[in-house]
Scaffold this motif. Structure first.
Motif, PDB file in Angstrom:
ATOM      1  N   ALA A  66      -3.081  11.192   0.552  1.00 38.39           N
ATOM      2  CA  ALA A  66      -2.711  11.493  -0.832  1.00 38.39           C
ATOM      3  C   ALA A  66      -3.714  12.437  -1.495  1.00 38.39           C
ATOM      4  CB  ALA A  66      -2.605  10.192  -1.628  1.00 38.39           C
ATOM      5  N   LYS A  67      -5.013  12.314  -1.163  1.00 39.07           N
ATOM      6  CA  LYS A  67      -6.036  13.096  -1.848  1.00 39.07           C
ATOM      7  C   LYS A  67      -6.263  14.472  -1.238  1.00 39.07           C
ATOM      8  CE  LYS A  67      -8.927   9.401  -3.804  1.00 39.07           C
ATOM      9  NZ  LYS A  67     -10.286   8.808  -3.808  1.00 39.07           N
ATOM     10  N   LEU A 111      -3.871   6.390   4.142  1.00 38.75           N
ATOM     11  CA  LEU A 111      -2.962   6.804   3.070  1.00 38.75           C
ATOM     12  C   LEU A 111      -3.725   7.423   1.903  1.00 38.75           C
ATOM     13  CD1 LEU A 111      -0.364   3.882   3.017  1.00 38.75           C
ATOM     14  CD2 LEU A 111      -0.188   6.119   4.111  1.00 38.75           C
ATOM     15  N   THR A 112      -4.924   6.903   1.612  1.00 39.64           N
ATOM     16  CA  THR A 112      -5.733   7.497   0.540  1.00 39.64           C
ATOM     17  C   THR A 112      -6.127   8.925   0.883  1.00 39.64           C
ATOM     18  OG1 THR A 112      -6.607   5.328  -0.099  1.00 39.64           O
ATOM     19  CG2 THR A 112      -7.859   7.262  -0.788  1.00 39.64           C
ATOM     20  N   ASP A 119       0.325  11.783   8.709  1.00 37.14           N
ATOM     21  CA  ASP A 119       0.855  12.509   7.553  1.00 37.14           C
ATOM     22  C   ASP A 119       1.217  13.923   7.975  1.00 37.14           C
ATOM     23  OD1 ASP A 119      -1.321  14.562   6.823  1.00 37.14           O
ATOM     24  OD2 ASP A 119      -2.493  12.717   6.841  1.00 37.14           O
ATOM     25  N   VAL A 125       6.380   7.132   2.187  1.00 37.82           N
ATOM     26  CA  VAL A 125       5.772   6.523   3.372  1.00 37.82           C
ATOM     27  C   VAL A 125       6.800   5.666   4.097  1.00 37.82           C
ATOM     28  CG1 VAL A 125       3.904   5.079   4.261  1.00 37.82           C
ATOM     29  CG2 VAL A 125       3.524   6.487   2.229  1.00 37.82           C
ATOM     30  N   ALA A 185      -5.155   1.683   4.466  1.00 38.48           N
ATOM     31  CA  ALA A 185      -5.527   2.089   3.108  1.00 38.48           C
ATOM     32  C   ALA A 185      -6.301   3.405   3.117  1.00 38.48           C
ATOM     33  CB  ALA A 185      -6.359   0.984   2.451  1.00 38.48           C
ATOM     34  N   LEU A 224       0.823  -1.206   0.000  1.00 38.84           N
ATOM     35  CA  LEU A 224       0.000   0.000   0.000  1.00 38.84           C
ATOM     36  C   LEU A 224       0.861   1.262   0.000  1.00 38.84           C
ATOM     37  CD1 LEU A 224      -2.880  -0.751   2.554  1.00 38.84           C
ATOM     38  CD2 LEU A 224      -3.128  -0.312   0.113  1.00 38.84           C
ATOM     39  N   ALA A 225       1.893   1.253   0.834  1.00 39.22           N
ATOM     40  CA  ALA A 225       2.772   2.425   0.922  1.00 39.22           C
ATOM     41  C   ALA A 225       3.468   2.684  -0.404  1.00 39.22           C
ATOM     42  CB  ALA A 225       3.796   2.214   2.032  1.00 39.22           C
ATOM     43  N   SER A 279       1.058   4.383  -2.901  1.00 40.78           N
ATOM     44  CA  SER A 279       0.278   5.538  -2.439  1.00 40.78           C
ATOM     45  C   SER A 279       0.651   6.838  -3.127  1.00 40.78           C
ATOM     46  CB  SER A 279       0.456   5.700  -0.928  1.00 40.78           C
ATOM     47  OG  SER A 279       1.797   6.071  -0.620  1.00 40.78           O
TER      48      SER A 279
END
Length: 394
Positions: free
Chosen positions: A321-322, A317-318, A346, A284, A314, A276-277, A280
């Motif tokens: 990122a968004k 991290l989503t 983050d 990370v 998940a 996942l990292a 992403s």
């Protein structure tokens, strides 16, 4: 080194003494509260001042609440409370609630006990201080040893806090009732999350794999009709049908990953989180404490716990990122004695709000279904930190 140790002992002894002196002051307030309770009870019996009882019990709850906070600050763990509401219904109903609430009787029991042990322990501390300074001063100065009497003040404060906690804890029946309410709320959240998950799967199947399979069936039908009269066209239709079959398989894999990611089975939780990292789009850092980095089962959590932890990471991290605008994030997985702890952070702008979308709410419901806890910290300006604890047996 010896002087630092003595300074630390004196600091802890002073903190313990402050706790004990505050307890003694609270004991003096308890004398006033007992008198007020007697006046309120007498006024209630004579009916003339029945309204005094609910308000006096409310004041008693405030005093007991202060002791709960003081005890929790000393012991480092909260002291829960459970009361019947005093602001609902008629005056008679409020008086009945004040007089029949088990929490009121537990508070009265603590009130009577606090009069005794609060003052006794404070007097013991007043005797121990000069004796401790005299004996420990000679013991440390001549024998160059760690003080032995002054640390007993901390033991006295521990004793007082533990008695208060024992007396102020809700009754077993009240705790059971609270637990039932909590499980009912958790079950409702789990049912809602399950329903949302089923609708998502149905939507993904209907809009993705099913649409591709319908188009595939139509292409195969056209190819079968054109096979005898136009083999070239039939071959082109079969090529298109093969592409659509591959797209349908890809959609099905996507749906399956949403139910239980195969990467968890293949690579374990740590490996799945690293995957996942890597995908992403952020820098990370993944740190794992006490967990196997691979598919080995010797130190793995149950499948449901691993899946919940995976979806927590998940989602975290989503969102990073968004929405966060961050370039760096981190994931920490830690094996505890009877739990799995997950921390996702983050360095973005912060301000994450659970009510603004369904992602974080879905995480909370998924974790609550396993009797876990979620703590979100996201001040304006960042950082955003999501901490999750999932109970499990290793």
């Amino acid at each position: 080194m010896r002087r630092v140790t003595v300074r630390q002992v004196l600091r802890s002894a002073g903190r313990a003494s402050l706790h004990l002196v505050t307890g003694a002051g609270l004991s003096l307030v308890c004398y006033l509260m007992i008198g007020l309770m007697l006046v309120a009870a007498t006024a209630t019996v004579t009916v003339i001042g029945a309204g005094m009882l609910p308000e006096t019990v409310r004041a008693l709850r405030g005093l007991a609440g202060f002791e709960r906070r003081r005890t929790a600050a000393w012991l480092g763990s909260p002291v829960p409370e459970k009361y019947l509401p005093l602001d609902q219904g008629s005056l008679l109903e409020r008086v009945r609630a004040a007089g029949t609430d088990p929490g009121t009787y537990r508070d009265l029991r603590w009130l009577a006990a606090q009069l005794l042990y609060g003052l006794v322990l404070c007097y013991a501390a007043m005797v121990l201080w000069p004796l401790g300074l005299l004996v420990d001063g000679a013991w440390c100065g001549l024998a160059r040893r760690t003080p032995v009497l002054l640390p007993r003040l901390t033991d006295l404060a521990d004793f007082q806090a533990r008695i208060s906690r024992l007396l102020l804890l809700p009754s077993p029946s009240a705790r059971l009732s609270e637990r039932i309410d909590q499980l009912a709320a958790t079950r409702a959240g789990a049912v809602a999350a399950h329903g949302a998950e089923l609708r998502r799967i149905e939507r993904d199947l209907h809009d993705g794999a099913q649409a591709h399979l319908v188009a595939l069936s139509m292409r195969l039908g056209l190819a079968r009709r054109a096979y005898d009269r136009d083999p070239t066209a039939a071959r082109s239709l079969l090529d298109t049908a093969q592409d659509q079959a591959e797209e349908a398989l890809a959609e099905l894999r996507h749906v399956v990953r949403g139910i239980h990611p195969p990467v968890l089975t293949d690579r374990g939780l740590v490996g799945a989180v690293r995957a996942l990292a890597a995908g992403s789009g952020l820098e990370v850092t993944v740190v794992a404490h006490g967990l196997a980095d691979g598919p080995g089962y010797e130190s793995r959590a149950p499948a449901a716990v691993e899946a919940a932890a995976y979806f927590v990471v998940a989602e975290g991290l989503t969102n990073a990122a968004k929405h966060s605008g961050a370039e760096r994030a981190g994931v920490e997985l830690r094996r505890a004695e009877r739990a799995l702890r997950v921390r996702v952070w983050d360095e973005g702008r912060g301000g994450a709000d659970e009510s603004a979308g369904s992602g974080l709410l879905g995480v909370r419901r998924r974790v609550a279904a396993l009797d876990g806890t979620v703590c979100l910290t996201s001040p304006s300006g960042g950082p955003t930190v999501v901490e999750v604890e999932l109970p499990c047996v290793w």
